[in-house]
Design a protein around this motif. Structure first.
Motif, PDB file in Angstrom:
ATOM      1  N   THR A   4      -9.517   9.870  -7.309  1.00  0.00           N
ATOM      2  CA  THR A   4      -9.642   8.545  -7.918  1.00  0.00           C
ATOM      3  C   THR A   4     -10.897   7.830  -7.422  1.00  0.00           C
ATOM      4  O   THR A   4     -11.519   7.096  -8.184  1.00  0.00           O
ATOM      5  N   LEU A   5     -11.277   8.057  -6.168  1.00  0.00           N
ATOM      6  CA  LEU A   5     -12.513   7.413  -5.701  1.00  0.00           C
ATOM      7  C   LEU A   5     -13.710   7.959  -6.480  1.00  0.00           C
ATOM      8  O   LEU A   5     -14.621   7.206  -6.849  1.00  0.00           O
ATOM      9  N   LEU A   6     -13.691   9.277  -6.763  1.00  0.00           N
ATOM     10  CA  LEU A   6     -14.790   9.832  -7.564  1.00  0.00           C
ATOM     11  C   LEU A   6     -14.753   9.264  -8.979  1.00  0.00           C
ATOM     12  O   LEU A   6     -15.785   8.910  -9.551  1.00  0.00           O
ATOM     13  N   MET A   7     -13.544   9.143  -9.525  1.00  0.00           N
ATOM     14  CA  MET A   7     -13.431   8.570 -10.873  1.00  0.00           C
ATOM     15  C   MET A   7     -13.899   7.120 -10.891  1.00  0.00           C
ATOM     16  O   MET A   7     -14.420   6.633 -11.888  1.00  0.00           O
ATOM     17  N   MET A   8     -13.708   6.433  -9.761  1.00  0.00           N
ATOM     18  CA  MET A   8     -14.195   5.050  -9.686  1.00  0.00           C
ATOM     19  C   MET A   8     -15.710   5.020  -9.844  1.00  0.00           C
ATOM     20  O   MET A   8     -16.263   4.117 -10.478  1.00  0.00           O
ATOM     21  N   MET A   9     -16.383   6.020  -9.290  1.00  0.00           N
ATOM     22  CA  MET A   9     -17.830   6.069  -9.447  1.00  0.00           C
ATOM     23  C   MET A   9     -18.192   6.315 -10.922  1.00  0.00           C
ATOM     24  O   MET A   9     -19.118   5.716 -11.455  1.00  0.00           O
ATOM     25  N   VAL A  10     -17.423   7.205 -11.584  1.00  0.00           N
ATOM     26  CA  VAL A  10     -17.685   7.466 -13.002  1.00  0.00           C
ATOM     27  C   VAL A  10     -17.471   6.190 -13.815  1.00  0.00           C
ATOM     28  O   VAL A  10     -18.324   5.764 -14.606  1.00  0.00           O
ATOM     29  N   GLY A  11     -16.311   5.572 -13.591  1.00  0.00           N
ATOM     30  CA  GLY A  11     -16.004   4.341 -14.323  1.00  0.00           C
ATOM     31  C   GLY A  11     -17.043   3.264 -14.050  1.00  0.00           C
ATOM     32  O   GLY A  11     -17.419   2.499 -14.945  1.00  0.00           O
ATOM     33  N   GLY A  12     -17.525   3.214 -12.813  1.00  0.00           N
ATOM     34  CA  GLY A  12     -18.544   2.222 -12.450  1.00  0.00           C
ATOM     35  C   GLY A  12     -19.845   2.489 -13.187  1.00  0.00           C
ATOM     36  O   GLY A  12     -20.491   1.564 -13.702  1.00  0.00           O
ATOM     37  N   GLY A  61     -18.153  -1.813  11.022  1.00  0.00           N
ATOM     38  CA  GLY A  61     -19.394  -2.448  10.555  1.00  0.00           C
ATOM     39  C   GLY A  61     -19.651  -2.111   9.092  1.00  0.00           C
ATOM     40  O   GLY A  61     -19.884  -3.004   8.267  1.00  0.00           O
ATOM     41  N   LEU A  62     -19.562  -0.822   8.756  1.00  0.00           N
ATOM     42  CA  LEU A  62     -19.783  -0.430   7.355  1.00  0.00           C
ATOM     43  C   LEU A  62     -18.702  -1.031   6.462  1.00  0.00           C
ATOM     44  O   LEU A  62     -18.969  -1.440   5.333  1.00  0.00           O
ATOM     45  N   GLY A  63     -17.482  -1.089   6.992  1.00  0.00           N
ATOM     46  CA  GLY A  63     -16.386  -1.659   6.210  1.00  0.00           C
ATOM     47  C   GLY A  63     -16.668  -3.110   5.854  1.00  0.00           C
ATOM     48  O   GLY A  63     -16.490  -3.539   4.710  1.00  0.00           O
ATOM     49  N   GLN A  64     -17.143  -3.883   6.841  1.00  0.00           N
ATOM     50  CA  GLN A  64     -17.405  -5.301   6.567  1.00  0.00           C
ATOM     51  C   GLN A  64     -18.607  -5.469   5.649  1.00  0.00           C
ATOM     52  O   GLN A  64     -18.622  -6.360   4.794  1.00  0.00           O
ATOM     53  N   LEU A  65     -19.608  -4.598   5.819  1.00  0.00           N
ATOM     54  CA  LEU A  65     -20.767  -4.669   4.929  1.00  0.00           C
ATOM     55  C   LEU A  65     -20.336  -4.376   3.487  1.00  0.00           C
ATOM     56  O   LEU A  65     -20.695  -5.093   2.551  1.00  0.00           O
ATOM     57  N   HIS A  66     -19.511  -3.334   3.348  1.00  0.00           N
ATOM     58  CA  HIS A  66     -19.008  -2.996   2.012  1.00  0.00           C
ATOM     59  C   HIS A  66     -18.226  -4.166   1.433  1.00  0.00           C
ATOM     60  O   HIS A  66     -18.405  -4.549   0.274  1.00  0.00           O
ATOM     61  N   PHE A  67     -17.372  -4.770   2.273  1.00  0.00           N
ATOM     62  CA  PHE A  67     -16.579  -5.896   1.783  1.00  0.00           C
ATOM     63  C   PHE A  67     -17.482  -7.030   1.316  1.00  0.00           C
ATOM     64  O   PHE A  67     -17.323  -7.565   0.214  1.00  0.00           O
ATOM     65  N   LEU A  68     -18.443  -7.382   2.152  1.00  0.00           N
ATOM     66  CA  LEU A  68     -19.285  -8.545   1.854  1.00  0.00           C
ATOM     67  C   LEU A  68     -20.064  -8.330   0.559  1.00  0.00           C
ATOM     68  O   LEU A  68     -20.060  -9.184  -0.338  1.00  0.00           O
ATOM     69  N   LEU A  69     -20.713  -7.179   0.437  1.00  0.00           N
ATOM     70  CA  LEU A  69     -21.521  -6.929  -0.758  1.00  0.00           C
ATOM     71  C   LEU A  69     -20.630  -6.853  -1.993  1.00  0.00           C
ATOM     72  O   LEU A  69     -20.969  -7.363  -3.062  1.00  0.00           O
ATOM     73  N   THR A  70     -19.463  -6.213  -1.854  1.00  0.00           N
ATOM     74  CA  THR A  70     -18.577  -6.112  -3.008  1.00  0.00           C
ATOM     75  C   THR A  70     -18.078  -7.490  -3.420  1.00  0.00           C
ATOM     76  O   THR A  70     -18.024  -7.815  -4.604  1.00  0.00           O
ATOM     77  N   PHE A  71     -17.734  -8.304  -2.425  1.00  0.00           N
ATOM     78  CA  PHE A  71     -17.187  -9.626  -2.734  1.00  0.00           C
ATOM     79  C   PHE A  71     -18.226 -10.484  -3.457  1.00  0.00           C
ATOM     80  O   PHE A  71     -17.933 -11.137  -4.463  1.00  0.00           O
ATOM     81  N   ILE A  72     -19.470 -10.458  -2.952  1.00  0.00           N
ATOM     82  CA  ILE A  72     -20.524 -11.244  -3.600  1.00  0.00           C
ATOM     83  C   ILE A  72     -20.803 -10.667  -4.994  1.00  0.00           C
ATOM     84  O   ILE A  72     -20.847 -11.393  -5.993  1.00  0.00           O
ATOM     85  N   LEU A  88     -25.438  -4.581  -7.603  1.00  0.00           N
ATOM     86  CA  LEU A  88     -25.186  -4.733  -6.168  1.00  0.00           C
ATOM     87  C   LEU A  88     -23.807  -4.172  -5.824  1.00  0.00           C
ATOM     88  O   LEU A  88     -23.627  -3.413  -4.854  1.00  0.00           O
ATOM     89  N   MET A  89     -22.834  -4.526  -6.652  1.00  0.00           N
ATOM     90  CA  MET A  89     -21.470  -4.074  -6.404  1.00  0.00           C
ATOM     91  C   MET A  89     -21.382  -2.551  -6.503  1.00  0.00           C
ATOM     92  O   MET A  89     -20.729  -1.902  -5.690  1.00  0.00           O
ATOM     93  N   GLY A  90     -22.057  -1.993  -7.492  1.00  0.00           N
ATOM     94  CA  GLY A  90     -22.051  -0.541  -7.647  1.00  0.00           C
ATOM     95  C   GLY A  90     -22.664   0.133  -6.430  1.00  0.00           C
ATOM     96  O   GLY A  90     -22.099   1.092  -5.875  1.00  0.00           O
ATOM     97  N   PHE A  91     -23.783  -0.414  -5.970  1.00  0.00           N
ATOM     98  CA  PHE A  91     -24.432   0.150  -4.791  1.00  0.00           C
ATOM     99  C   PHE A  91     -23.479   0.117  -3.588  1.00  0.00           C
ATOM    100  O   PHE A  91     -23.363   1.082  -2.825  1.00  0.00           O
ATOM    101  N   ALA A  92     -22.758  -1.009  -3.459  1.00  0.00           N
ATOM    102  CA  ALA A  92     -21.874  -1.165  -2.298  1.00  0.00           C
ATOM    103  C   ALA A  92     -20.817  -0.061  -2.239  1.00  0.00           C
ATOM    104  O   ALA A  92     -20.367   0.313  -1.154  1.00  0.00           O
ATOM    105  N   GLN A  93     -20.432   0.490  -3.402  1.00  0.00           N
ATOM    106  CA  GLN A  93     -19.367   1.494  -3.366  1.00  0.00           C
ATOM    107  C   GLN A  93     -19.836   2.796  -2.704  1.00  0.00           C
ATOM    108  O   GLN A  93     -19.030   3.565  -2.197  1.00  0.00           O
ATOM    109  N   PHE A  94     -21.170   2.989  -2.713  1.00  0.00           N
ATOM    110  CA  PHE A  94     -21.667   4.165  -1.990  1.00  0.00           C
ATOM    111  C   PHE A  94     -21.432   3.998  -0.483  1.00  0.00           C
ATOM    112  O   PHE A  94     -21.228   4.976   0.231  1.00  0.00           O
ATOM    113  N   ILE A  95     -21.470   2.758  -0.031  1.00  0.00           N
ATOM    114  CA  ILE A  95     -21.191   2.524   1.399  1.00  0.00           C
ATOM    115  C   ILE A  95     -19.753   2.938   1.703  1.00  0.00           C
ATOM    116  O   ILE A  95     -19.472   3.589   2.706  1.00  0.00           O
TER     117      ILE A  95
END
Ligand code: HEM
Ligand SMILES: [Cu+2]
Length: 612
Positions: free
Chosen positions: A48-56, A461-472, A518-525
């Motif tokens: 499903t995480l891979l499919m999330m990238m496809v859907g994104g 650290g990566l988790g919080q970075l991912h959260f912040l970028l995704t949230f914004i 930005l949000m799409g990029f964050a999912q790579f994190i």
């Protein structure tokens, strides 16, 4: 954690034999065609995480067209649309939004909740050694693969992909002549939907049986963690609503392939084809589709609600506020969820009296939803939360759910919905609930249960970075959609700017597209953090969050058969920070009392901690 003595009870002997057995089975049986619920859960999670990238990626295609309608699509434009100068064609745009929604709903959100977390957590959290029907469980994962393949064929169809949206309304979806993509692509799409349906159905029967029959001694229904309650209620929803969609899907397939007319009225002429013989009812599809798909929105939400309740309680070091009201409100949401499907059809010409009934029943859902929201806030209130990735994602879940729930009330009301229907307002609404709520809950859950899956923590650290970028990125993408909707921008238009009144929305759409990137990029994190931490994350023991529920009493990662000792449950899951306690602020469900727990902890050998 030494809360269980490693005495050889009946189960431990049993699980050790099984454990020994797993060493003999080969790689393929162990990791590919596995019947172990944990492996299946992780298979679902990675798929499903891979499919999330496809859907994104599909979503970014949609966003590109809306922001830069005249610019060639980057990377693939020249190759796909060489005759159009690289610009996305309207047919392709239609395929993009259809498949984006299809992938996100059927291949990401539903299977990541029930498939990934349901599988991984249910046996562990109820103290069982596996699901009731492990083989059925394996099939439920493997039915996802033809589903993915059929949706893939549908997308890659040379006549242009499916054109009827994820809701597949006839006659667009029923008549092969009605749109380029309504030819074979729509048939593949329906086959994909059928496989997804079969997969979920097998899962739900399994979950219900497992939760009813296989709970550890002492684990009464009202000692279940809310995650399990949510999975239980979701499984009931699935078991009762899904057959309706699967049957409707078959009927639509029959209309397309065998010339039946369940959904095709007489005398319709599309693209100069002969008038249809007909006699069917397009509205019947809408009723059947939404009879499933409204409950399905709760299938996409309740498990996340349950997991967030557990995570918030652990992170705040406080019991969930109002445990039983939480259970009752989830049940009420699910029960009412069967009575409200008509709110998707207010503009279909239904009798106003019926519209009124659906309006009132829909608004009633706001009550249990509000109870849950206030209970989450009260759970955090006065607690000692650590602002880590798990907690931040859970708070985002609650707050985004409030935004999405409030816009729902506008649409539940007939007079306002007649205006908002099929505008970007509704797109804002369901992204706030489905992404803002559900997926933030899932991001929290990945971080939270990762140590049980791999005995390591994901990077904070990566988790919080991912959260912040995704949230914004998330709010930058979806909040403006409310304004577009109020301004009258319709959904599903390849080129809204042909209407002069929408031209001034172009800059806003560009801002949204940049946010989406930005949000799409964050999912790579997230993906990097996940894969990196499997190998290099910080090693942790059985219970890194000092949580109470049964899964934390099992070794990490749990062996085949899960527990080294048959867990016995002495109380509910939320025993945190009792004022009389000294020494520690939590009491696991397997701890008879604080004295026993502390004594066991003191008597435990150090290597036991390390060996987990
Ligand atoms: C207080 C709670 C909620 C209310 C009152 C509410 C109300 C509504 C209404 C009335 C519509 C139909 C709008 C229209 O077609 O014009 C709608 C659409 C939708 N809602 Fe909700 N909703 C709520 C919660 C949720 C939740 C929790 C989810 C998902 C997790 C969700 C997902 C959706 C989706 C996906 C659609 C759009 C379907 C489509 O046409 O493609 N809603 N909601
Ligand atoms: Cu609905």
């Amino acid at each position: 954690m030494a809360t269980i003595e490693p005495t050889a009870s009946g189960l431990s002997a049993h699980s050790h034999t099984e454990h020994a057995g797993t060493h003999q089975i080969g790689f393929i049986r162990k990791y590919i065609f596995s019947t172990d619920h944990k492996v299946i859960g992780i298979q679902f999670l990675i798929t499903t995480l891979l499919m999330m990238m496809v859907g994104g990626a599909l979503a970014l295609g949609v966003r590109w067209k809306l922001a830069f309608p005249d610019t060639p699509m980057p990377f693939v434009g020249e190759w796909l649309f060489s005759s159009q100068g690289g610009q996305i064609t309207p047919e392709f745009y239609t395929m993009l939004f259809t498949m984006h929604a299809t992938v996100m709903t059927f291949l990401v959100v539903i299977p990541i909740l029930a498939g990934a977390f349901g599988n991984f957590l249910i046996p562990l959290m109820i103290g069982a050694d596996d699901m009731a029907f492990p083989k059925l469980n394996m099939f439920s994962y493997w039915f996802m693969i033809p589903a993915i393949a059929f949706f893939g064929f549908s997308m890659a169809d040379p006549n242009a992909g499916p054109a009827a949206g994820w809701t597949a309304y006839p006659v667009l979806s029923a008549l092969a002549e009605s749109a380029p993509g309504s030819q074979t692509a729509q048939t593949w799409w329906l086959l994909g939907l059928t496989c997804v349906g079969v997969s979920s159905m097998m899962g739900s029967i399994n979950y219900l049986t497992t939760i009813i029959n296989m709970r550890a001694p002492g684990l009464t229904m009202f000692r279940l963690p809310l995650t399990i309650w949510a999975m239980f209620i979701t499984a009931i929803l699935q078991a009762f609503a899904l057959p309706v969609l699967t049957a409707a899907g078959f009927m639509l397939l029959a209309d397309r392939v065998f010339g039946t007319c369940f959904f095709i009225p007489a005398g319709i002429v599309v693209n100069n084809a002969d008038p249809t013989v007909g006699g069917g009812q397009p509205l019947l599809w809408q009723h059947l589709f939404w009879f499933y798909s409204h409950p399905a929105v709760y299938i996409m939400l309740l498990p996340a609600m349950g997991m967030v309740s557990d995570m918030l309680s652990t992170m705040s070091r406080k019991p969930v506020f109002g445990y039983r009201p939480m259970v009752y409100s989830m049940s009420a949401i699910a029960g009412l969820g069967f009575l409200v499907w008509g709110h998707h059809m207010f503009t279909s010409g239904m009798n106003p009296m019926i519209g009124m009934t659906f309006m009132v029943s829909t608004m009633l859902i706001a009550l249990p939803s509000a109870i849950k929201t206030f209970n989450w806030l009260a759970t955090i209130w006065g607690g000692k939360p650590e602002f880590n990735t798990v907690f931040l994602n859970c708070v985002a879940f609650v707050s985004m759910f409030v935004v999405g729930g409030l816009s729902g009330i506008f649409m539940a009301s007939v007079p306002t919905d007649v205006y908002f229907h099929d505008t970007y307002f509704i797109v804002a609404h369901f992204h706030y609930v489905l992404f803002g709520a559900t997926l933030f809950g899932v991001f929290g859950a990945i971080q939270y249960w990762f140590p049980k899956m791999f005995a390591r923590k994901m990077s904070e650290g990566l988790g919080q970075l991912h959260f912040l970028l995704t949230f914004i990125g998330f709010n930058g993408t979806f909040f403006p959609m409310h304004m577009l909707g109020i301004g009258g921008m319709p959904r599903r238009y390849a080129d809204p700017y042909i209407h002069p009144y929408l031209e001034h929305f172009l800059p806003m759409n560009q801002l949204m597209t940049y946010s989406a990137m930005l949000m799409g990029f964050a999912q790579f994190i997230l993906l990097f953090n996940f894969l990196y931490s499997i190998k290099f994350g910080k090693k942790v023991g059985r219970n890194p969050w000092n949580a109470n529920t049964l899964e934390w009493a099992a070794p990490s990662p749990p062996p085949h058969g899960n527990f080294d000792v048959q867990p016995v449950c002495y109380h509910g899951p939320y025993e945190y920070s009792h004022p009389d306690w000294n020494g520690r602020d939590y009491l696991m469900q397997t701890d008879e009392s604080m004295e026993v727990a502390l004594a066991a902890e003191a008597g435990s050998s150090k290597d036991q901690e390390v060996s987990t």
